[in-house]
Structures are given as structure tokens and as C-alpha cells.
Write a protein that holds these residues in place. Structure first.
Motif, PDB file in Angstrom:
ATOM      1  N   GLY A  71       0.804  -0.825   0.001  1.00  0.00           N
ATOM      2  CA  GLY A  71       0.061  -0.144  -0.005  1.00  0.00           C
ATOM      3  C   GLY A  71       0.841   0.954   0.292  1.00  0.00           C
ATOM      4  O   GLY A  71       2.109   1.011  -0.022  1.00  0.00           O
ATOM      5  N   GLY A  72      -0.073   2.346  -0.298  1.00  0.00           N
ATOM      6  CA  GLY A  72       1.180   3.421  -0.182  1.00  0.00           C
ATOM      7  C   GLY A  72      -0.087   4.718  -0.464  1.00  0.00           C
ATOM      8  O   GLY A  72      -1.084   4.493  -0.722  1.00  0.00           O
ATOM      9  N   LEU A  73       0.862   6.165  -0.671  1.00  0.00           N
ATOM     10  CA  LEU A  73       0.233   6.697  -1.320  1.00  0.00           C
ATOM     11  C   LEU A  73       0.490   7.014  -3.145  1.00  0.00           C
ATOM     12  O   LEU A  73       1.451   6.894  -3.236  1.00  0.00           O
ATOM     13  CB  LEU A  73       0.903   8.481  -1.129  1.00  0.00           C
ATOM     14  N   VAL A  74      -0.733   7.444  -3.662  1.00  0.00           N
ATOM     15  CA  VAL A  74      -0.250   7.143  -5.644  1.00  0.00           C
ATOM     16  C   VAL A  74      -1.544   8.424  -5.573  1.00  0.00           C
ATOM     17  O   VAL A  74      -2.180   8.770  -5.144  1.00  0.00           O
ATOM     18  CB  VAL A  74      -0.782   6.451  -6.375  1.00  0.00           C
ATOM     19  N   GLN A  75      -0.600   9.082  -7.168  1.00  0.00           N
ATOM     20  CA  GLN A  75      -1.856  10.079  -7.481  1.00  0.00           C
ATOM     21  C   GLN A  75      -2.565   9.251  -8.321  1.00  0.00           C
ATOM     22  O   GLN A  75      -2.186   8.162  -9.248  1.00  0.00           O
ATOM     23  CB  GLN A  75      -0.731  10.694  -8.197  1.00  0.00           C
ATOM     24  N   ALA A  76      -3.813   9.834  -8.645  1.00  0.00           N
ATOM     25  CA  ALA A  76      -4.901   9.406  -9.563  1.00  0.00           C
ATOM     26  C   ALA A  76      -4.754   9.120 -11.319  1.00  0.00           C
ATOM     27  O   ALA A  76      -3.309   9.593 -11.298  1.00  0.00           O
ATOM     28  CB  ALA A  76      -6.158  10.351  -9.639  1.00  0.00           C
ATOM     29  N   GLY A  77      -4.332   7.975 -10.887  1.00  0.00           N
ATOM     30  CA  GLY A  77      -3.529   7.357 -12.964  1.00  0.00           C
ATOM     31  C   GLY A  77      -3.611   6.785 -12.901  1.00  0.00           C
ATOM     32  O   GLY A  77      -2.822   5.997 -12.999  1.00  0.00           O
ATOM     33  N   GLY A  78      -2.616   6.563 -11.493  1.00  0.00           N
ATOM     34  CA  GLY A  78      -1.621   5.285 -10.999  1.00  0.00           C
ATOM     35  C   GLY A  78      -1.345   3.985 -10.978  1.00  0.00           C
ATOM     36  O   GLY A  78      -2.848   4.126 -10.598  1.00  0.00           O
ATOM     37  N   SER A  79      -0.712   2.895 -10.384  1.00  0.00           N
ATOM     38  CA  SER A  79      -0.498   2.029 -10.083  1.00  0.00           C
ATOM     39  C   SER A  79       0.117   1.598  -8.656  1.00  0.00           C
ATOM     40  O   SER A  79       1.048   2.357  -8.091  1.00  0.00           O
ATOM     41  CB  SER A  79      -0.078   0.865 -10.948  1.00  0.00           C
ATOM     42  N   LEU A 101      -5.921   3.939 -10.837  1.00  0.00           N
ATOM     43  CA  LEU A 101      -7.013   4.584  -9.230  1.00  0.00           C
ATOM     44  C   LEU A 101      -6.877   6.022  -9.936  1.00  0.00           C
ATOM     45  O   LEU A 101      -6.276   6.931 -10.087  1.00  0.00           O
ATOM     46  CB  LEU A 101      -5.433   4.601  -8.427  1.00  0.00           C
ATOM     47  N   LYS A 102      -8.226   5.935  -9.214  1.00  0.00           N
ATOM     48  CA  LYS A 102      -9.176   6.457  -8.694  1.00  0.00           C
ATOM     49  C   LYS A 102      -9.247   7.129  -7.885  1.00  0.00           C
ATOM     50  O   LYS A 102      -8.944   6.416  -6.164  1.00  0.00           O
ATOM     51  CB  LYS A 102     -10.113   6.650  -9.196  1.00  0.00           C
ATOM     52  N   PRO A 103      -8.980   8.548  -6.860  1.00  0.00           N
ATOM     53  CA  PRO A 103      -9.595   9.106  -5.044  1.00  0.00           C
ATOM     54  C   PRO A 103     -10.500   7.756  -4.706  1.00  0.00           C
ATOM     55  O   PRO A 103     -10.410   7.839  -3.601  1.00  0.00           O
ATOM     56  CB  PRO A 103      -9.900  10.316  -5.490  1.00  0.00           C
ATOM     57  N   GLU A 104     -11.603   8.012  -5.276  1.00  0.00           N
ATOM     58  CA  GLU A 104     -12.795   6.490  -4.678  1.00  0.00           C
ATOM     59  C   GLU A 104     -12.370   5.895  -4.806  1.00  0.00           C
ATOM     60  O   GLU A 104     -12.617   4.967  -3.326  1.00  0.00           O
ATOM     61  CB  GLU A 104     -13.717   6.715  -5.614  1.00  0.00           C
ATOM     62  N   ASP A 105     -10.932   5.115  -4.271  1.00  0.00           N
ATOM     63  CA  ASP A 105      -9.872   3.918  -4.264  1.00  0.00           C
ATOM     64  C   ASP A 105      -9.371   3.848  -3.019  1.00  0.00           C
ATOM     65  O   ASP A 105      -9.136   2.908  -2.333  1.00  0.00           O
ATOM     66  CB  ASP A 105      -9.356   3.352  -5.322  1.00  0.00           C
ATOM     67  N   THR A 106      -8.983   4.888  -2.649  1.00  0.00           N
ATOM     68  CA  THR A 106      -8.652   5.078  -1.030  1.00  0.00           C
ATOM     69  C   THR A 106      -9.644   4.363  -0.336  1.00  0.00           C
ATOM     70  O   THR A 106     -11.030   4.623   0.189  1.00  0.00           O
ATOM     71  CB  THR A 106      -8.857   6.325  -0.956  1.00  0.00           C
ATOM     72  N   ALA A 107      -8.721   3.763   0.427  1.00  0.00           N
ATOM     73  CA  ALA A 107      -9.553   2.898   1.862  1.00  0.00           C
ATOM     74  C   ALA A 107      -8.434   2.289   1.775  1.00  0.00           C
ATOM     75  O   ALA A 107      -7.251   1.563   1.513  1.00  0.00           O
ATOM     76  CB  ALA A 107     -10.157   1.524   0.664  1.00  0.00           C
ATOM     77  N   VAL A 108      -8.733   0.706   2.732  1.00  0.00           N
ATOM     78  CA  VAL A 108      -8.177   0.371   3.785  1.00  0.00           C
ATOM     79  C   VAL A 108      -7.959  -1.753   3.105  1.00  0.00           C
ATOM     80  O   VAL A 108      -9.143  -1.651   2.935  1.00  0.00           O
ATOM     81  CB  VAL A 108      -7.842  -0.211   5.057  1.00  0.00           C
ATOM     82  N   THR A 126      -3.342   5.059  -0.475  1.00  0.00           N
ATOM     83  CA  THR A 126      -4.787   6.632  -0.020  1.00  0.00           C
ATOM     84  C   THR A 126      -4.196   7.158  -2.235  1.00  0.00           C
ATOM     85  O   THR A 126      -2.799   7.173  -2.480  1.00  0.00           O
ATOM     86  CB  THR A 126      -3.672   7.437   0.612  1.00  0.00           C
ATOM     87  N   VAL A 127      -5.202   7.740  -2.339  1.00  0.00           N
ATOM     88  CA  VAL A 127      -5.123   8.084  -4.339  1.00  0.00           C
ATOM     89  C   VAL A 127      -5.260   9.171  -4.005  1.00  0.00           C
ATOM     90  O   VAL A 127      -6.966  10.227  -3.362  1.00  0.00           O
ATOM     91  CB  VAL A 127      -5.967   7.264  -5.349  1.00  0.00           C
ATOM     92  N   SER A 128      -4.753  10.232  -4.144  1.00  0.00           N
ATOM     93  CA  SER A 128      -4.336  11.953  -4.335  1.00  0.00           C
ATOM     94  C   SER A 128      -5.319  12.071  -5.434  1.00  0.00           C
ATOM     95  O   SER A 128      -4.775  11.953  -6.618  1.00  0.00           O
ATOM     96  CB  SER A 128      -3.162  12.477  -3.519  1.00  0.00           C
ATOM     97  N   SER A 129      -5.866  13.357  -5.953  1.00  0.00           N
ATOM     98  CA  SER A 129      -6.349  13.535  -7.295  1.00  0.00           C
ATOM     99  C   SER A 129      -5.997  15.018  -7.880  1.00  0.00           C
ATOM    100  O   SER A 129      -4.905  15.550  -6.710  1.00  0.00           O
ATOM    101  CB  SER A 129      -8.145  14.625  -6.747  1.00  0.00           C
TER     102      SER A 129
END
Length: 122
Positions: free
Chosen positions: A9-17, A86-93, A119-122
């Protein structure tokens, strides 16, 4: 008994993998169906994907829409979740789970990992 430990897991921007991994202990890993669930803040845990022990059968939630792929390597006792676009709405545990058969209900799974934050940032 099966012990499950998620990672990736981790932090990624929208559209990332991201690729999540779930390492399992126990000699009988290959006989279990494995699944990924996720839980966002204030929401119930929801089904993401599951894979049968034989790898032949995979089941996905509708919101996956071809973005996520579940796979497993029985020789490594590991199940993966490749998440693309990935989309911001995919943010979750995200949690992995082991059970007897492929099911969409969390109540059908006997063993759970501790979860990994995505965590997916927009």
C-alpha cells in the motif's frame, strides 16, 4: 490456521498503479480461496476481488471494471492485487482474506490480514 500479511500500500496520484501482496503462512494455502476487500472511512467493508485455489476462477466487483487484476502464486504462498488507473474513490484500507470458496460476502472468509492503506490523491 492461516496467517495473512499484506504489503504494497501507499500514496499514489490518480491514474497511477499499485500492486498489493498478501503473504500467507500455512501448508494448506493452495487449497484456500483468496480475496481482497477494502474499507473506506465511514463505510462498510466491501468486496473487491477473489480467486479460486486453482486460479481458473476469478471474480471481481463491478467497480473494478478491468482496472484491477487478482492473481496468486501458490509456490510462494502469495496473492496479489494489481491496481491500475487508480481513482481517489479507491482510497481505503485493503484487506486480504482466506476462505473455503470464492464468495463476495466477508462473512464467508475465515482468516484476515491486518490491512494495508491505499491513498489516491486527485
Amino acid at each position: 490456521q492461516v496467517l495473512l500479511v499484506e504489503s504494497g500500500g501507499g500514496l499514489v496520484q490518480a491514474g497511477g498503479s499499485l500492486r498489493l501482496a498478501c503473504a500467507a503462512s500455512g501448508r494448506t494455502f493452495s487449497t484456500y480461496a483468496m480475496a481482497w476487500f477494502r474499507q473506506a472511512p465511514g463505510k462498510e467493508r466491501e468486496f473487491v476481488a477473489a480467486i479460486r485455489w486453482s486460479v481458473i476462477s476469478r471474480v471481481y466487483a463491478d467497480f473494478v471494471k478491468g482496472r484491477f487484476t487478482i492473481s496468486r502464486d501458490n509456490a510462494k504462498n502469495t496473492v496479489y492485487l494489481q491496481m491500475n488507473n487508480l481513482k481517489p474513490e479507491d482510497t481505503a484500507v485493503y484487506y486480504c482474506a482466506a476462505g473455503a470458496t470464492v464468495q463476495r460476502s466477508q462473512y464467508d472468509y475465515d482468516y484476515w490480514g491486518q490491512g494495508t492503506q491505499v491513498t489516491v490523491s486527485s
